[in-house]
Design a protein around this motif. Structure first.
Motif, PDB file in Angstrom:
ATOM      1  N   GLU A   1      33.315  37.034  44.892  1.00 44.23           N
ATOM      2  CA  GLU A   1      32.628  37.370  43.641  1.00 44.23           C
ATOM      3  C   GLU A   1      33.656  37.616  42.524  1.00 44.23           C
ATOM      4  O   GLU A   1      33.480  37.147  41.393  1.00 44.23           O
ATOM      5  CB  GLU A   1      31.815  38.640  43.906  1.00 44.23           C
TER       6      GLU A   1
ATOM      7  N   ALA B   1      35.148  34.357  41.466  1.00 44.94           N
ATOM      8  CA  ALA B   1      34.167  33.602  40.679  1.00 44.94           C
ATOM      9  C   ALA B   1      34.070  34.163  39.267  1.00 44.94           C
ATOM     10  O   ALA B   1      33.976  33.416  38.287  1.00 44.94           O
ATOM     11  CB  ALA B   1      32.805  33.659  41.365  1.00 44.94           C
ATOM     12  N   ALA B   2      34.152  35.475  39.175  1.00 47.17           N
ATOM     13  CA  ALA B   2      33.994  36.124  37.870  1.00 47.17           C
ATOM     14  C   ALA B   2      35.111  35.761  36.901  1.00 47.17           C
ATOM     15  O   ALA B   2      34.914  35.803  35.692  1.00 47.17           O
ATOM     16  CB  ALA B   2      33.938  37.635  38.062  1.00 47.17           C
ATOM     17  N   VAL B   3      36.288  35.424  37.419  1.00 47.28           N
ATOM     18  CA  VAL B   3      37.373  35.026  36.511  1.00 47.28           C
ATOM     19  C   VAL B   3      37.553  33.511  36.481  1.00 47.28           C
ATOM     20  O   VAL B   3      38.562  32.994  36.013  1.00 47.28           O
ATOM     21  CB  VAL B   3      38.713  35.718  36.889  1.00 47.28           C
ATOM     22  N   GLY B   4      36.580  32.821  37.026  1.00 50.18           N
ATOM     23  CA  GLY B   4      36.582  31.356  36.949  1.00 50.18           C
ATOM     24  C   GLY B   4      37.584  30.691  37.874  1.00 50.18           C
ATOM     25  O   GLY B   4      38.095  29.609  37.568  1.00 50.18           O
TER      26      GLY B   4
ATOM     27  N   ARG C   1      44.408  35.883  35.232  1.00 48.56           N
ATOM     28  CA  ARG C   1      42.999  36.061  35.629  1.00 48.56           C
ATOM     29  C   ARG C   1      42.918  36.486  37.086  1.00 48.56           C
ATOM     30  O   ARG C   1      42.081  37.299  37.481  1.00 48.56           O
ATOM     31  CB  ARG C   1      42.227  34.763  35.389  1.00 48.56           C
TER      32      ARG C   1
ATOM     33  N   LEU D   1      43.703  40.071  37.341  1.00 45.41           N
ATOM     34  CA  LEU D   1      42.553  40.854  36.880  1.00 45.41           C
ATOM     35  C   LEU D   1      41.491  40.935  37.982  1.00 45.41           C
ATOM     36  O   LEU D   1      40.887  41.989  38.216  1.00 45.41           O
ATOM     37  CB  LEU D   1      41.982  40.195  35.625  1.00 45.41           C
ATOM     38  N   ALA D   2      41.295  39.813  38.679  1.00 41.15           N
ATOM     39  CA  ALA D   2      40.318  39.796  39.780  1.00 41.15           C
ATOM     40  C   ALA D   2      40.736  40.765  40.882  1.00 41.15           C
ATOM     41  O   ALA D   2      39.904  41.492  41.434  1.00 41.15           O
ATOM     42  CB  ALA D   2      40.199  38.381  40.341  1.00 41.15           C
ATOM     43  N   ILE D   3      42.031  40.806  41.184  1.00 39.91           N
ATOM     44  CA  ILE D   3      42.536  41.733  42.213  1.00 39.91           C
ATOM     45  C   ILE D   3      42.341  43.177  41.753  1.00 39.91           C
ATOM     46  O   ILE D   3      41.902  44.037  42.515  1.00 39.91           O
ATOM     47  CB  ILE D   3      44.032  41.465  42.507  1.00 39.91           C
TER      48      ILE D   3
ATOM     49  N   LEU E   1      40.158  44.427  39.920  1.00 40.12           N
ATOM     50  CA  LEU E   1      38.766  44.880  39.883  1.00 40.12           C
ATOM     51  C   LEU E   1      38.060  44.771  41.231  1.00 40.12           C
ATOM     52  O   LEU E   1      36.859  44.999  41.317  1.00 40.12           O
ATOM     53  CB  LEU E   1      38.007  44.081  38.818  1.00 40.12           C
TER      54      LEU E   1
ATOM     55  N   THR F   1      36.690  40.043  28.306  1.00 44.84           N
ATOM     56  CA  THR F   1      36.390  40.672  29.590  1.00 44.84           C
ATOM     57  C   THR F   1      36.669  42.168  29.550  1.00 44.84           C
ATOM     58  O   THR F   1      35.878  42.971  30.049  1.00 44.84           O
ATOM     59  CB  THR F   1      37.241  40.026  30.717  1.00 44.84           C
TER      60      THR F   1
END
Lengths: 293, 295
Positions: free
Chosen positions: A110, A113-116, A135, A138-140, A142, A169
């Motif tokens: 998820e 996916a949220a950061v494309g 990105r 950032l995914a890590i 969050l 974001t």
């Protein structure tokens, strides 16, 4: 959310951070502003508890020195540039951090996916562009939905489009109630994301103010870089500050935020002190009025 | 890029977001193991060790029946010197690259910014590397053992198993020394250089030094044995010889003294020396790494 009391960090004889104290409430956002070498990154490392320092840091009431890993569980950290094993594949690296933060595979997917970044799982970290790496970081950060996000110049390696995406974001995260602390060199980012600015110079807090007070103009401003004939940049920076400019030294010239129709102001201020400007470069065209909205 | 989903009202319990102490170590160990076995250096070491071990096995088999040893026992004796050269080199260099390499690449800071402690990072890396080293040795010993079992049956398999056990002890002891070197070095190249120097010292210089000092200072046998037992490579060698021969008489007066004085306790004393070489450098590495004020 953050309580920092008398943070001091020395590297040999150099005081990288000197007696810095501040509080940040949950849901608030602080920007660290200052020249390269002002102590922003060192302060961030002290807050994370990855380097030892004098003073006390509490994250969500947890003492970072005594219960570092529990305090860091409340923090999502985004470095200036993601440093991870170049050979690692995106998917396996993500799962490693997901396991460290005790979140499920579904949540990891998820986040990607949220950061494309869905579909890039087989790519190696070395094959990612600067923007994709950021990105990914950032995914890590969050993954486990931490209440505090700490970012160290998160957009410095990104192009305009990448910067816009990250700022958007972060604005969304702020609206969701996240607490932000970030270092930045960009006035537009500070204005659009922060409600406080801590201005640092030579390891010390020289101002704790709001973005509006730091850049009172409603006019569009530009960041210009001045190259001096004589390399006495510290004196030049002092002269510009006395003339009311917001300056930072970045190791390669002096960066000054000026209203677009008064670009010569800093040159005039320096000329009064017999400091000669050799060259000028226009870095950013920042729409303060848009950022404020 | 779409927005990252977050739920502001959901409380974050710190205890649930940080892994347990052992869980954190296990996660780092697993990652380190995977990275190590995928690295070219490890593959090269494994290939070299396996080739040499199988070569020694074939050479040993060629003399079966004409000498005292046969099959596994003879191969164990033949492998002794090979192990003393190759295994410390593998373990020291692997350990030396562990923390210093991460520090140099800038990845250590990012790992330490995660909800883990420094001790978890260090121990996780140590156990992961130890597992990879033991796997590498098992491949060499396994293929060599397979050849021996096929050609000569199970004669002396006990000695061979003990050799594997002591080699594993030597490997993890040298890995501890390598990790200690790594923790104290800022650059990976410096750590590798120090590790190579330590390897040379342990393999060659200490032997010659012991011989020279025994002549110069007219050391007594118990002192020579004590000094030899302090060197992990000599401890390993003596332990393997005791295991093959049941005494150290082949090593002359010092060996006879050790066999007569310590008797059945001799392998345990030598094993304890190797265990101390594992525990003490690792404990020192943990203390230095945890107390370090910078990354």
């Amino acid at each position: 959310m953050i309580r920092a009391e008398s943070i001091t960090k020395r590297f040999g004889r150099v005081r990288a951070v000197s007696d810095v104290s501040f509080d940040l409430d949950r849901g608030g956002a602080i920007a660290l502003w200052g020249s390269n070498g002002a102590g922003k990154t060192t302060l961030i490392r002290c807050l994370l508890g990855v380097i030892r320092c004098r003073g006390t840091v509490r994250i969500g009431g947890v003492n970072v020195r005594r219960r570092g890993r529990h305090a860091r569980a409340l923090i999502g950290y985004v470095p200036q540039e993601l440093a991870f094993h170049d050979d690692a594949r995106l998917g396996s690296a993500m799962m490693f951090f997901a396991r460290l933060r005790r979140v499920s595979r579904a949540r990891a997917s998820e986040s990607l996916a949220a950061v494309g970044l869905t579909g890039h799982e087989r790519k190696r970290v070395r094959d990612l562009s600067g923007g994709m790496k950021q990105r990914f970081a950032l995914a890590i950060a969050l993954l486990n939905d931490p209440p505090l996000i700490i970012l160290d110049e998160p957009t410095s390696n990104l192009d305009a489009e990448g910067r816009g995406e990250v700022v958007e974001t972060l604005q969304r995260l702020r609206r969701d109630g996240k607490t932000l602390l970030f270092a930045s060199h960009r006035p537009d980012e500070v204005i659009s994301l922060a409600d406080r600015v801590i201005v640092m110079e030579r390891g010390q807090v020289i101002r704790d103010t709001s973005p509006i007070e730091l850049w009172p103009t409603e006019k569009p401003i530009q960041v210009v870089r001045l190259f001096l004939t004589m390399a006495n940049e510290a004196d030049a920076a002092d002269a510009l500050r006395e003339a009311g400019h917001t300056v930072h030294l970045n190791g390669n010239g002096l960066c000054v935020a000026v209203p677009r129709d008064n670009k010569a102001d800093p040159i005039v201020a320096l000329a009064r002190r017999q400091i000669e400007v050799r060259n000028i470069e226009i870095l950013d065209d920042v729409q303060i009025s848009e950022a404020k909205r | 890029m779409s927005a990252i989903t977050s739920s502001p009202t959901r409380p974050i319990r710190t205890a649930s977001a940080a892994p347990s102490f052992l869980g954190g170590i296990a996660r780092f160990a697993r990652r380190e193991f995977r990275d190590a076995i995928a690295s070219k250096w490890f593959l090269l070491y494994t290939l070299a060790f396996t080739t040499l071990a199988v070569g020694v096995s074939f050479l040993s088999l060629s003399g079966v029946g004409s000498h005292g040893f046969a099959g596994f026992g003879r191969t164990a004796a033949g492998l002794l010197n090979l192990i003393m050269l190759v295994v410390p080199l593998m373990a020291l260099t692997a350990g030396a690259g562990s923390i210093a390499g991460e520090r140099e690449r800038g990845t250590l800071l990012y790992l330490l910014a995660q909800p883990v402690s420094r001790m978890q990072v260090l121990l996780g890396k140590y156990f992961g590397l130890a597992a990879a080293l033991l796997c590498s040795l098992c491949v060499g010993f396994g293929i060599s053992g397979g050849v021996l079992a096929w050609r000569a049956g199970g004669v002396g398999i006990g000695s061979y198993a003990m050799l594997i056990g002591f080699t594993a002890l030597l490997a993890i002891a040298m890995l501890s020394v390598g990790v200690l070197i790594s923790v104290c070095s800022r650059r990976s190249s410096v750590a590798t250089g120090i590790a190579l120097f330590a390897w040379l010292t342990l393999v060659f210089v200490s032997d010659l030094g012991l011989m020279a000092s025994s002549l110069l200072f007219k050391l007594r046998v118990q002192e020579i044995f004590g000094l030899a037992a302090v060197n992990p490579l000599q401890s390993f060698k003596m332990a393997v010889i005791v295991n093959l021969n049941a005494s150290l008489d082949v090593l002359g007066p010092v060996g006879s003294y050790a066999s007569q004085t310590l008797g059945d306790g001799l392998p345990w004393v030598l094993g304890a020396s190797l265990a101390a070489w594992t525990a003490v450098p690792l404990a020192l590495a943990v203390v230095i790494f945890v107390r370090r004020s910078s990354v």
